[in-house]
Design an enzyme around this catalytic site. Structure first.
Site, PDB file in Angstrom:
ATOM      1  N   GLY A  50       0.814  -1.215   0.000  1.00  0.00           N
ATOM      2  CA  GLY A  50       0.000   0.000   0.000  1.00  0.00           C
ATOM      3  C   GLY A  50       0.848   1.265   0.000  1.00  0.00           C
ATOM      4  N   LEU A  52       0.437   3.651  -2.156  1.00  0.00           N
ATOM      5  CA  LEU A  52       0.806   3.448  -3.560  1.00  0.00           C
ATOM      6  C   LEU A  52       1.318   4.729  -4.212  1.00  0.00           C
ATOM      7  CD1 LEU A  52      -2.198   1.194  -4.633  1.00  0.00           C
ATOM      8  CD2 LEU A  52       0.040   0.491  -3.742  1.00  0.00           C
ATOM      9  N   HIS A  53       2.347   4.566  -5.029  1.00  0.00           N
ATOM     10  CA  HIS A  53       2.898   5.678  -5.807  1.00  0.00           C
ATOM     11  C   HIS A  53       3.019   5.216  -7.256  1.00  0.00           C
ATOM     12  CE1 HIS A  53       6.542   3.320  -5.513  1.00  0.00           C
ATOM     13  NE2 HIS A  53       6.518   3.404  -4.197  1.00  0.00           N
ATOM     14  N   HIS A  56       4.306   1.642  -8.008  1.00  0.00           N
ATOM     15  CA  HIS A  56       3.308   0.574  -7.896  1.00  0.00           C
ATOM     16  C   HIS A  56       2.335   0.629  -9.086  1.00  0.00           C
ATOM     17  CE1 HIS A  56       4.079   1.432  -3.456  1.00  0.00           C
ATOM     18  NE2 HIS A  56       4.348   0.152  -3.527  1.00  0.00           N
ATOM     19  N   GLY A 166       8.534  -5.276  -8.774  1.00  0.00           N
ATOM     20  CA  GLY A 166       9.347  -4.192  -9.317  1.00  0.00           C
ATOM     21  C   GLY A 166      10.837  -4.486  -9.241  1.00  0.00           C
ATOM     22  N   GLN A 172      14.653  -9.043  -4.297  1.00  0.00           N
ATOM     23  CA  GLN A 172      13.354  -9.653  -3.968  1.00  0.00           C
ATOM     24  C   GLN A 172      12.745 -10.338  -5.193  1.00  0.00           C
ATOM     25  OE1 GLN A 172      10.235  -7.633  -1.463  1.00  0.00           O
ATOM     26  NE2 GLN A 172       9.397  -7.115  -3.452  1.00  0.00           N
ATOM     27  N   SER A 205       7.555   4.141  -0.921  1.00  0.00           N
ATOM     28  CA  SER A 205       6.624   4.608   0.119  1.00  0.00           C
ATOM     29  C   SER A 205       7.400   5.229   1.276  1.00  0.00           C
ATOM     30  CB  SER A 205       5.782   3.445   0.641  1.00  0.00           C
ATOM     31  OG  SER A 205       5.174   2.763  -0.435  1.00  0.00           O
TER      32      SER A 205
END
Ligand code: AMP
Length: 302
Positions: A50, A52-53, A56, A166, A172, A205
């Site tokens: 969450g 979000l920008h 995302h 991303g 990750q 974020s």
């Protein structure tokens, strides 16, 4: 439809907010996806925490292009935060997030409460060895175990055809791709490019934590790794470049966690000149904010 109006459907209880469907239980999620799978529709999942920008949202746009149905999950995953980290203060902006997602035509948002994901006697953990151990994994030893566990659960719950992550969190992305392959999960893991602010700072974020002064300094992290990657592409060796870069960042007020050049596929550290697909990776604290970033070495990159 303005505000949140509870309505009943064969999915059970869900809420309409800014004309978007949200579910909070695994049962409702599975029911929704089962209908789509039954109709042969390609389903794409974008997992998020969450706040979000544009970073995302770029993944959501990619998801919309990739399949017929897009699910976004919003869950601040306690398992990937150490006790001293920012779980409590992590930004939570659900109303705004839902407006963004509705505008992009997302089909479903999964927003489970903590106990839906982790019942009290939860006792299973996923570990991806090797790839999880260097870079961010060296200082955040709990982190990739927490990420792999929650993503394994999300993939089991949604059973998407594709899941998108991303490149901002490049390590990750590789950890999740390896996990999906090793556990024979029937899902394609796609990576989306890093979205940056106009001055080069990778969107995050956590950038909201930066003071005004820190925000002005923050793009130096990207500038430094970009300069290193260009010098490597021009045939220079890693040694002096990394030492100089770390010194430069420290002088500017960054507390550098790592600055490394690694193979873009297996994250093995590269020393000397680069002759393989490679990326420059950095993580540093700027005041209380942990910033991470990475760039491909041109010509050698994947
Ligand atoms: P987070 O909410 O931070 O867990 O991020 C959710 C997803 O968005 C992850 O796959 C991130 O890698 C991705 N993401 C975060 N920031 C960016 C960015 N600036 N550009 C592209 N993807 C991003």
């Amino acid at each position: 439809m303005a505000g949140k109006v509870p309505v009943t459907s064969r999915l059970g209880i869900f809420c309409m907010s800014a004309s978007i469907k949200t579910v909070t239980t695994i049962k409702d999620l599975k029911n929704a996806v089962a209908d789509w799978r039954g109709a042969g529709e390609k389903t794409v999942l974008v997992p998020t925490m969450g706040a979000l920008h544009e970073g995302h949202l770029s993944l959501v746009r990619l998801a919309r292009k990739t399949g017929e149905r897009t699910i976004v999950s919003i869950f601040v995953n306690p398992a990937q935060f150490a006790p001293h980290e920012d779980f409590d203060s992590y930004p939570r902006e659900h109303e705004k997030d839902l407006e963004h997602l509705a505008a992009l035509g997302v089909d479903l948002v999964f927003m489970p409460p903590r106990n839906e994901v982790y019942p009290e006697d939860f006792s299973t953990h996923v570990t991806v060895e090797g790839l999880s151990e260097g870079l961010c994994g060296a200082s955040r030893t709990h982190f990739f175990g927490g990420v792999a566990t929650v993503v394994a659960k999300l993939l089991n719950q949604c059973r998407p055809d594709v899941a998108i992550f991303g490149e901002k969190d490049y390590q990750q992305l590789l950890v999740i791709r390896r996990m999906a392959r090793d556990l024979d999960m029937d899902v394609e893991i796609l990576g989306g490019p890093i979205v940056r602010e106009a001055d080069g700072l990778a969107m995050s974020s956590r950038n909201a934590y930066l003071t005004q002064g820190e925000r002005q300094k923050a793009p130096r992290l990207y500038r430094t790794i970009s300069e290193i990657s260009e010098a490597l592409a021009a045939g220079k060796s890693t040694h002096e470049l990394l030492e100089e870069g770390a010194k430069h960042l420290a002088q500017a007020g960054f507390d550098v966690d790592y600055l490394e050049v690694c193979n873009a596929e297996n994250l093995a550290s590269i020393e000397g000149r680069v002759h393989e697909p490679a990326r420059v990776f950095a993580a540093a604290m700027l005041g209380k904010t942990r910033l991470i970033d990475n760039v491909a070495v041109p010509g050698a990159c994947k």
